[in-house]
Motif scaffolding. Structure first.
Motif, PDB file in Angstrom:
ATOM      1  N   PHE A 114      15.021 -12.424 -37.467  1.00  0.00           N
ATOM      2  CA  PHE A 114      14.013 -11.905 -38.396  1.00  0.00           C
ATOM      3  C   PHE A 114      13.651 -12.962 -39.434  1.00  0.00           C
ATOM      4  CE2 PHE A 114      16.499  -8.285 -36.800  1.00  0.00           C
ATOM      5  CZ  PHE A 114      15.478  -7.627 -36.124  1.00  0.00           C
ATOM      6  N   THR A 115      12.441 -12.859 -39.954  1.00  0.00           N
ATOM      7  CA  THR A 115      11.975 -13.890 -40.895  1.00  0.00           C
ATOM      8  C   THR A 115      12.900 -13.994 -42.113  1.00  0.00           C
ATOM      9  OG1 THR A 115      10.580 -12.278 -42.022  1.00  0.00           O
ATOM     10  CG2 THR A 115       9.553 -13.558 -40.237  1.00  0.00           C
ATOM     11  N   ILE A 116      13.427 -12.868 -42.557  1.00  0.00           N
ATOM     12  CA  ILE A 116      14.284 -12.902 -43.748  1.00  0.00           C
ATOM     13  C   ILE A 116      15.631 -13.562 -43.444  1.00  0.00           C
ATOM     14  CG2 ILE A 116      13.230 -10.893 -44.865  1.00  0.00           C
ATOM     15  CD1 ILE A 116      15.675  -9.261 -43.887  1.00  0.00           C
ATOM     16  N   ASN A 117      15.952 -13.714 -42.147  1.00  0.00           N
ATOM     17  CA  ASN A 117      17.191 -14.389 -41.751  1.00  0.00           C
ATOM     18  C   ASN A 117      16.916 -15.820 -41.305  1.00  0.00           C
ATOM     19  OD1 ASN A 117      18.609 -12.056 -42.155  1.00  0.00           O
ATOM     20  ND2 ASN A 117      18.664 -11.467 -39.994  1.00  0.00           N
ATOM     21  N   ALA A 118      15.674 -16.242 -41.388  1.00  0.00           N
ATOM     22  CA  ALA A 118      15.281 -17.534 -40.821  1.00  0.00           C
ATOM     23  C   ALA A 118      14.895 -18.523 -41.920  1.00  0.00           C
ATOM     24  CB  ALA A 118      14.145 -17.346 -39.823  1.00  0.00           C
ATOM     25  N   MET A 119      15.646 -18.483 -43.024  1.00  0.00           N
ATOM     26  CA  MET A 119      15.390 -19.439 -44.106  1.00  0.00           C
ATOM     27  C   MET A 119      16.607 -20.345 -44.263  1.00  0.00           C
ATOM     28  SD  MET A 119      13.620 -17.015 -46.970  1.00  0.00           S
ATOM     29  CE  MET A 119      14.589 -15.545 -46.719  1.00  0.00           C
ATOM     30  N   ALA A 120      16.339 -21.563 -44.736  1.00  0.00           N
ATOM     31  CA  ALA A 120      17.431 -22.489 -45.021  1.00  0.00           C
ATOM     32  C   ALA A 120      17.314 -22.937 -46.472  1.00  0.00           C
ATOM     33  CB  ALA A 120      17.357 -23.692 -44.089  1.00  0.00           C
ATOM     34  N   MET A 121      18.445 -23.371 -47.040  1.00  0.00           N
ATOM     35  CA  MET A 121      18.422 -23.854 -48.427  1.00  0.00           C
ATOM     36  C   MET A 121      19.207 -25.160 -48.504  1.00  0.00           C
ATOM     37  SD  MET A 121      19.496 -21.756 -51.855  1.00  0.00           S
ATOM     38  CE  MET A 121      21.243 -22.044 -51.889  1.00  0.00           C
ATOM     39  N   ASP A 122      18.636 -26.151 -49.191  1.00  0.00           N
ATOM     40  CA  ASP A 122      19.371 -27.413 -49.329  1.00  0.00           C
ATOM     41  C   ASP A 122      20.249 -27.385 -50.577  1.00  0.00           C
ATOM     42  OD1 ASP A 122      17.869 -28.043 -51.547  1.00  0.00           O
ATOM     43  OD2 ASP A 122      16.567 -29.479 -50.498  1.00  0.00           O
ATOM     44  N   ILE A 123      20.997 -28.493 -50.805  1.00  0.00           N
ATOM     45  CA  ILE A 123      21.969 -28.473 -51.911  1.00  0.00           C
ATOM     46  C   ILE A 123      21.303 -28.481 -53.282  1.00  0.00           C
ATOM     47  CG2 ILE A 123      24.079 -29.351 -50.809  1.00  0.00           C
ATOM     48  CD1 ILE A 123      23.190 -32.148 -51.664  1.00  0.00           C
ATOM     49  N   ASN A 124      19.984 -28.704 -53.306  1.00  0.00           N
ATOM     50  CA  ASN A 124      19.291 -28.613 -54.600  1.00  0.00           C
ATOM     51  C   ASN A 124      18.680 -27.238 -54.827  1.00  0.00           C
ATOM     52  OD1 ASN A 124      19.764 -31.413 -55.128  1.00  0.00           O
ATOM     53  ND2 ASN A 124      18.159 -31.846 -53.598  1.00  0.00           N
TER      54      ASN A 124
END
Ligand code: ATP
Ligand code: MG
Length: 401
Positions: A114-124
């Motif tokens: 799902f789109t809400i599970n398909a995000m990534a976040m970097d260390i910033n």
């Protein structure tokens, strides 16, 4: 500043970066962080291959290396580090036929459900969101990455996962997702029951359980779930209950049995392949519920339920009968019980045998011990050696006459 939970996993991404690899926080942790919800597991995705991850982190376990997952230990926790991958050909509806490692995070995100599970976040703290999951978080909607039908054909479990997220997050399924579920839920029959049970339990745990049940009714998913599919009546009974989140699996299956006693707990356990612990817990709750219906709240009942089950018992009565039992009062009653377990009885079976020298050992020892135990629990006699001995001797005399 990163959230504390991500900070604890940052060392992994730092090490990956120092060695020329990428690393991102992904999946449920990013979603829950953006929603301001408690963060469960922090998962990481990387372009480093599993062997390289193992080399960089000596304290790691190859838990699913063929799928690209290495468990990295650190900060008294473990983190799943998974190589960017795409999957193909879900032939057996269980595991992708083959997994291909890729080097682009966007491709990895595109295989997610799902789109809400398909995000990534970097260390910033920068969010990578190629499928506009953030928008769907705002809209409180469950939307698949790409075609709903295609994604459900690849892995039908996603239909239950979608329903689970409506319950867990109090979100709504997008209309096309709902339609695809209505049309394809029969494919759930191909999914291993263990995976179904896991989602089934999570659906009931969610705060918006009522919403999820209404969606299950609307899409008719229950027609593809063990037991519920056998009779429309079963699901209707459930839907008519004033339901609340059920956070314990034993409580859940005790409840399901009690509202439809035609289906035994053994049948639930078998159809959903419940662990022995869950089944035993459910049976315990069911037995105590029946005792409560026969005799109300007595010392014996509270004693038999046991301290750590009292809250589940109170919840069960609330769910089945829609009557409130005051948990604090139950606990208070428990605290002042003369004994909490049989071992606290001042006498043992050996005493009984000693006092009844002429009697052969046998079942009577256990029976009398049980009788004394219950008399003590009900304050009919004190837990006192001399008093109990006197009473037992009297019983012996009566027995002889
Ligand atoms: P939670 O941990 O709150 O139960 P989650 O989103 O972390 O929810 P997990 O089952 O832990 O769910 O999976 C982690 C991530 O892996 C998901 O967020 C999703 O991106 C992806 N994922 C899991 N299962 C599937 C699936 N069956 N199909 C596609 N992607 C999946
Ligand atoms: Mg998770």
């Amino acid at each position: 500043m990163l959230h504390e939970r991500f900070n604890e996993a940052k060392f992994i991404i730092d090490t990956l970066n120092e060695n020329g690899y990428e690393g991102y926080f992904v999946g449920g942790a990013v979603r829950d962080f953006l929603l301001g919800l408690p963060i469960k597991d922090v998962d990481i995705a990387t372009n480093a291959k599993p062997e390289q991850v193992m080399k960089l982190f000596p304290h790691s376990v190859p838990v699913g290396i063929e799928h690209g997952t290495v468990l990295v230990l650190g900060n008294n926790q473990s983190f799943e580090v998974t190589t960017y991958r795409i999957e193909d050909d879900y032939e057996d509806y269980r595991h992708p036929n083959y997994v291909e490692f890729v080097d682009d995070i966007t491709l990895d995100l595109s295989r997610r459900d799902f789109t809400i599970n398909a995000m990534a976040m970097d260390i910033n703290g920068e969010i990578i969101d190629p499928f506009h999951g953030k928008d769907d978080l705002k809209l409180k909607q469950i939307k698949t990455v790409g075609s709903a039908t295609e994604r459900f054909l690849e892995d039908p479990l996603r239909m239950l996962r979608g329903l689970r997220f409506t319950s867990q997050l109090d979100f709504e399924l997008k209309q096309n997702v709902k339609d695809a579920i209505s049309q394809n839920h029969h494919l759930l029959e191909k999914i291993s029951i263990e995976r179904i049970t896991e989602e089934f339990i999570k659906i009931f745990k969610g705060r918006a359980i009522k919403r999820a049940l209404l969606n299950i009714e609307e899409t008719k998913v229950y027609l593809s779930l063990p037991i519920l599919k056998e009779s429309d009546k079963y699901f209707v009974t459930l839907l008519n209950k004033k339901i609340e989140p059920i956070d314990d699996p034993s409580l859940l299956f005790a409840f399901l049995h009690l509202i439809e006693p035609n289906v035994t707990i053994q049948q639930w356990a078998k159809s959903y392949k419940l662990s022995n612990a869950i089944k035993k817990g459910a049976i315990h709750l069911i037995n105590q519920y029946h005792l409560y219906k026969q005799r109300g709240i007595s010392n014996t009942l509270i004693y038999q339920i046991g301290r750590e089950w009292l809250h589940l018992f109170a919840k069960l009565v609330l769910l089945v009968d829609e009557t409130n039992i005051n948990l604090n009062q139950l606990i208070k009653k428990y605290e002042i019980l003369p004994i909490k377990e049989r071992s606290q009885l001042v006498i043992t079976g050996n005493d009984l045998i000693m006092w009844n020298e002429n009697k052969k050992r046998g079942e009577w020892v256990g029976n009398i011990l049980r009788k004394i135990e219950m008399m003590v629990v009900e304050n009919e006699i004190r837990n006192d050696y001399t008093e109990i001995k006197k009473m037992v001797k009297q019983w012996m005399i009566q027995e002889k006459n």
